[in-house]
Motif scaffolding. Structure first.
Motif, PDB file in Angstrom:
ATOM      1  N   GLU A   1       2.230  12.601 -26.137  1.00 23.06           N
ATOM      2  CA  GLU A   1       0.888  12.768 -25.579  1.00 23.06           C
ATOM      3  C   GLU A   1       0.941  12.612 -24.050  1.00 23.06           C
ATOM      4  OE1 GLU A   1      -2.378  11.130 -28.413  1.00 23.06           O
ATOM      5  OE2 GLU A   1      -0.743   9.664 -28.456  1.00 23.06           O
ATOM      6  N   PRO A   2       1.278  13.669 -23.323  1.00 20.93           N
ATOM      7  CA  PRO A   2       1.484  13.549 -21.867  1.00 20.93           C
ATOM      8  C   PRO A   2       0.258  13.114 -21.080  1.00 20.93           C
ATOM      9  CG  PRO A   2       1.518  15.859 -22.562  1.00 20.93           C
ATOM     10  CD  PRO A   2       1.565  15.028 -23.807  1.00 20.93           C
ATOM     11  N   GLU A   3      -0.925  13.643 -21.414  1.00 24.94           N
ATOM     12  CA  GLU A   3      -2.127  13.274 -20.659  1.00 24.94           C
ATOM     13  C   GLU A   3      -2.445  11.786 -20.826  1.00 24.94           C
ATOM     14  OE1 GLU A   3      -1.954  15.837 -22.735  1.00 24.94           O
ATOM     15  OE2 GLU A   3      -2.031  17.550 -21.347  1.00 24.94           O
ATOM     16  N   LYS A   4      -2.365  11.289 -22.045  1.00 23.75           N
ATOM     17  CA  LYS A   4      -2.630   9.881 -22.292  1.00 23.75           C
ATOM     18  C   LYS A   4      -1.586   9.011 -21.606  1.00 23.75           C
ATOM     19  CE  LYS A   4      -3.382   6.538 -26.013  1.00 23.75           C
ATOM     20  NZ  LYS A   4      -3.431   6.337 -27.491  1.00 23.75           N
ATOM     21  N   ALA A   5      -0.322   9.423 -21.669  1.00 22.90           N
ATOM     22  CA  ALA A   5       0.744   8.654 -21.029  1.00 22.90           C
ATOM     23  C   ALA A   5       0.533   8.567 -19.525  1.00 22.90           C
ATOM     24  CB  ALA A   5       2.105   9.282 -21.338  1.00 22.90           C
ATOM     25  N   ALA A   6       0.144   9.692 -18.912  1.00 29.00           N
ATOM     26  CA  ALA A   6      -0.102   9.715 -17.470  1.00 29.00           C
ATOM     27  C   ALA A   6      -1.240   8.778 -17.097  1.00 29.00           C
ATOM     28  CB  ALA A   6      -0.408  11.138 -17.013  1.00 29.00           C
ATOM     29  N   GLN A   7      -2.315   8.806 -17.875  1.00 28.89           N
ATOM     30  CA  GLN A   7      -3.470   7.954 -17.594  1.00 28.89           C
ATOM     31  C   GLN A   7      -3.097   6.474 -17.689  1.00 28.89           C
ATOM     32  OE1 GLN A   7      -6.676   8.446 -20.376  1.00 28.89           O
ATOM     33  NE2 GLN A   7      -8.075   7.111 -19.274  1.00 28.89           N
ATOM     34  N   LEU A   8      -2.341   6.110 -18.706  1.00 30.08           N
ATOM     35  CA  LEU A   8      -1.934   4.715 -18.890  1.00 30.08           C
ATOM     36  C   LEU A   8      -0.999   4.259 -17.771  1.00 30.08           C
ATOM     37  CD1 LEU A   8      -1.372   4.775 -22.747  1.00 30.08           C
ATOM     38  CD2 LEU A   8      -3.109   3.435 -21.539  1.00 30.08           C
ATOM     39  N   ALA A   9      -0.125   5.146 -17.339  1.00 28.65           N
ATOM     40  CA  ALA A   9       0.801   4.797 -16.256  1.00 28.65           C
ATOM     41  C   ALA A   9       0.043   4.555 -14.959  1.00 28.65           C
ATOM     42  CB  ALA A   9       1.840   5.903 -16.075  1.00 28.65           C
ATOM     43  N   ARG A  10      -0.920   5.416 -14.678  1.00 26.72           N
ATOM     44  CA  ARG A  10      -1.719   5.241 -13.460  1.00 26.72           C
ATOM     45  C   ARG A  10      -2.499   3.923 -13.513  1.00 26.72           C
ATOM     46  NH1 ARG A  10      -4.155   7.661  -9.134  1.00 26.72           N
ATOM     47  NH2 ARG A  10      -2.847   9.507  -9.366  1.00 26.72           N
ATOM     48  N   SER A  11      -3.107   3.613 -14.637  1.00 29.38           N
ATOM     49  CA  SER A  11      -3.870   2.371 -14.778  1.00 29.38           C
ATOM     50  C   SER A  11      -2.979   1.148 -14.581  1.00 29.38           C
ATOM     51  CB  SER A  11      -4.531   2.312 -16.159  1.00 29.38           C
ATOM     52  OG  SER A  11      -5.495   3.332 -16.300  1.00 29.38           O
ATOM     53  N   HIS A  12      -1.750   1.251 -15.058  1.00 31.91           N
ATOM     54  CA  HIS A  12      -0.813   0.129 -14.933  1.00 31.91           C
ATOM     55  C   HIS A  12      -0.495  -0.148 -13.463  1.00 31.91           C
ATOM     56  CE1 HIS A  12       2.261  -2.671 -16.273  1.00 31.91           C
ATOM     57  NE2 HIS A  12       3.101  -2.109 -15.426  1.00 31.91           N
ATOM     58  N   VAL A  13      -0.258   0.901 -12.686  1.00 26.81           N
ATOM     59  CA  VAL A  13       0.035   0.733 -11.256  1.00 26.81           C
ATOM     60  C   VAL A  13      -1.186   0.173 -10.537  1.00 26.81           C
ATOM     61  CG1 VAL A  13       0.694   1.900  -9.123  1.00 26.81           C
ATOM     62  CG2 VAL A  13       1.771   2.566 -11.276  1.00 26.81           C
ATOM     63  N   GLU A  14      -2.362   0.684 -10.867  1.00 25.93           N
ATOM     64  CA  GLU A  14      -3.598   0.189 -10.241  1.00 25.93           C
ATOM     65  C   GLU A  14      -3.814  -1.292 -10.558  1.00 25.93           C
ATOM     66  OE1 GLU A  14      -6.219   4.340 -10.231  1.00 25.93           O
ATOM     67  OE2 GLU A  14      -6.360   2.936 -11.915  1.00 25.93           O
ATOM     68  N   ASP A  15      -3.565  -1.677 -11.817  1.00 24.23           N
ATOM     69  CA  ASP A  15      -3.731  -3.075 -12.217  1.00 24.23           C
ATOM     70  C   ASP A  15      -2.743  -3.971 -11.478  1.00 24.23           C
ATOM     71  OD1 ASP A  15      -5.734  -2.326 -13.926  1.00 24.23           O
ATOM     72  OD2 ASP A  15      -4.499  -2.421 -15.741  1.00 24.23           O
ATOM     73  N   PHE A  16      -1.525  -3.457 -11.296  1.00 26.97           N
ATOM     74  CA  PHE A  16      -0.504  -4.223 -10.592  1.00 26.97           C
ATOM     75  C   PHE A  16      -0.937  -4.507  -9.156  1.00 26.97           C
ATOM     76  CE2 PHE A  16       3.095  -4.106  -7.604  1.00 26.97           C
ATOM     77  CZ  PHE A  16       3.822  -5.200  -8.070  1.00 26.97           C
TER      78      PHE A  16
ATOM     79  N   ALA B   1       0.823  -1.209   0.000  1.00 27.12           N
ATOM     80  CA  ALA B   1       0.000   0.000   0.000  1.00 27.12           C
ATOM     81  C   ALA B   1       0.855   1.256   0.000  1.00 27.12           C
ATOM     82  CB  ALA B   1      -0.931  -0.005   1.214  1.00 27.12           C
ATOM     83  N   HIS B   2       1.935   1.257   0.779  1.00 24.04           N
ATOM     84  CA  HIS B   2       2.809   2.428   0.845  1.00 24.04           C
ATOM     85  C   HIS B   2       3.535   2.647  -0.483  1.00 24.04           C
ATOM     86  CE1 HIS B   2       1.997   2.658   5.066  1.00 24.04           C
ATOM     87  NE2 HIS B   2       2.579   1.501   5.333  1.00 24.04           N
ATOM     88  N   ILE B   3       4.018   1.550  -1.056  1.00 23.43           N
ATOM     89  CA  ILE B   3       4.739   1.658  -2.334  1.00 23.43           C
ATOM     90  C   ILE B   3       3.794   2.137  -3.434  1.00 23.43           C
ATOM     91  CG2 ILE B   3       5.942   0.321  -4.115  1.00 23.43           C
ATOM     92  CD1 ILE B   3       6.905  -1.522  -1.789  1.00 23.43           C
ATOM     93  N   SER B   4       2.599   1.573  -3.466  1.00 25.92           N
ATOM     94  CA  SER B   4       1.624   1.963  -4.496  1.00 25.92           C
ATOM     95  C   SER B   4       1.205   3.414  -4.335  1.00 25.92           C
ATOM     96  CB  SER B   4       0.400   1.044  -4.441  1.00 25.92           C
ATOM     97  OG  SER B   4       0.744  -0.273  -4.790  1.00 25.92           O
ATOM     98  N   GLU B   5       1.105   3.872  -3.109  1.00 26.25           N
ATOM     99  CA  GLU B   5       0.727   5.263  -2.853  1.00 26.25           C
ATOM    100  C   GLU B   5       1.709   6.225  -3.513  1.00 26.25           C
ATOM    101  OE1 GLU B   5      -1.106   7.479   0.983  1.00 26.25           O
ATOM    102  OE2 GLU B   5       0.855   6.567   1.293  1.00 26.25           O
ATOM    103  N   VAL B   6       2.993   5.907  -3.403  1.00 28.03           N
ATOM    104  CA  VAL B   6       4.024   6.739  -4.039  1.00 28.03           C
ATOM    105  C   VAL B   6       3.962   6.605  -5.555  1.00 28.03           C
ATOM    106  CG1 VAL B   6       6.510   7.089  -4.286  1.00 28.03           C
ATOM    107  CG2 VAL B   6       5.545   6.598  -2.034  1.00 28.03           C
ATOM    108  N   ARG B   7       3.863   5.375  -6.029  1.00 27.60           N
ATOM    109  CA  ARG B   7       3.898   5.142  -7.472  1.00 27.60           C
ATOM    110  C   ARG B   7       2.678   5.722  -8.183  1.00 27.60           C
ATOM    111  NH1 ARG B   7       4.148  -0.507  -9.094  1.00 27.60           N
ATOM    112  NH2 ARG B   7       5.090   0.240 -11.040  1.00 27.60           N
ATOM    113  N   LEU B   8       1.514   5.709  -7.528  1.00 27.28           N
ATOM    114  CA  LEU B   8       0.311   6.257  -8.153  1.00 27.28           C
ATOM    115  C   LEU B   8       0.439   7.752  -8.414  1.00 27.28           C
ATOM    116  CD1 LEU B   8      -2.553   4.340  -6.320  1.00 27.28           C
ATOM    117  CD2 LEU B   8      -2.152   4.394  -8.796  1.00 27.28           C
ATOM    118  N   GLU B   9       1.215   8.438  -7.614  1.00 29.92           N
ATOM    119  CA  GLU B   9       1.430   9.864  -7.823  1.00 29.92           C
ATOM    120  C   GLU B   9       2.567  10.132  -8.811  1.00 29.92           C
ATOM    121  OE1 GLU B   9      -0.455  12.302  -6.678  1.00 29.92           O
ATOM    122  OE2 GLU B   9      -1.746  10.825  -5.701  1.00 29.92           O
TER     123      GLU B   9
END
Length: 221
Positions: free
Chosen positions: A198-213, A86-94
């Motif tokens: 495409e920064p907005e799209k890249a950010a969204q995909l990165a966040r989804s990847h961390v959430e999926d993980f 949870a702590h690691i994901s909290e950092v990575r999600l941001e």
């Protein structure tokens, strides 16, 4: 096993840096098991370097929470604690979305070349033939290439450390996780968004990847 003497940019690595990267990746991939004792002399012999570069490497690895030293007991690979997820994901999600967006804005031609080379490797992944170790190393390479392309050394350093810790958790549960190849292949659209600027799209995909993980790990517990 052969260890690289140059970084992806072609610069010669110091002995301490070579030792650090080699031992770090062994710890991250759980080739050095959690709780295992760390012996400077044995590491120096296996890496073909002196004990001084190994000692310098171990200082960095202790700061990165990959090893722990106990007075009068010695040095050991840190345990993998699922409560840290949870702590690691909290950092990575941001920070993962920030790094992906900045990479889309700042990636140089050389960065894009590296990213596209990794993209081609992703396209050639055969889920039936690719071993878990190869997939894990490919996943690490994607993340590190994205962090480097963001051109913020403080952000890169922070994310590499947290991605390493997340990967140790992943390795611990790897036998219980399904569709590992699919998780790694998720990086394809992310790389395309960065390369296309495409920064907005890249950010969204990165966040989804961390959430999926995190969701996959919790489902495997």
């Amino acid at each position: 096993m052969q260890y690289a003497t140059t970084d992806p940019g072609g610069e010669e690595l110091s002995l301490a840096e070579r030792a650090y990267r080699a031992v770090r990746d062994q710890l991250v991939m759980l080739e050095i098991r959690p709780g295992a004792p760390i012996n400077e002399e044995h590491l120096a012999q296996s890496l073909g370097v002196g004990r001084t570069p190994v000692r310098e490497a171990l200082k960095r690895l202790q700061y990165e929470r990959l090893i722990t030293t106990y007075p009068r007991r010695g040095t050991f690979a840190t345990d993998v604690n699922i409560t840290d997820l949870a702590h690691i994901s909290e950092v990575r999600l941001e920070l993962e979305p920030l790094a992906a967006a900045q990479a889309a804005r700042r990636a140089t031609a050389a960065d894009r070349s590296v990213l596209m080379a990794v993209r081609r490797e992703l396209e050639s992944v055969d889920p039936l033939r690719s071993g878990t170790t190869d997939l894990m190393h490919l996943d690490l390479r994607v993340h590190r290439a994205v962090y480097a392309a963001a051109h913020n050394p403080y952000l890169e350093d922070t994310l590499v450390r947290h991605d390493n810790l997340a990967t140790r958790i992943w390795c611990l549960f790897i036998d219980r996780l399904s569709d590992m190849a699919g998780h790694v292949e998720e990086h394809g659209p992310l790389i395309e968004a960065i390369v296309d600027g495409e920064p907005e799209k890249a950010a969204q995909l990165a966040r989804s990847h961390v959430e999926d993980f995190e969701r996959a790990i919790r489902g495997a517990i």
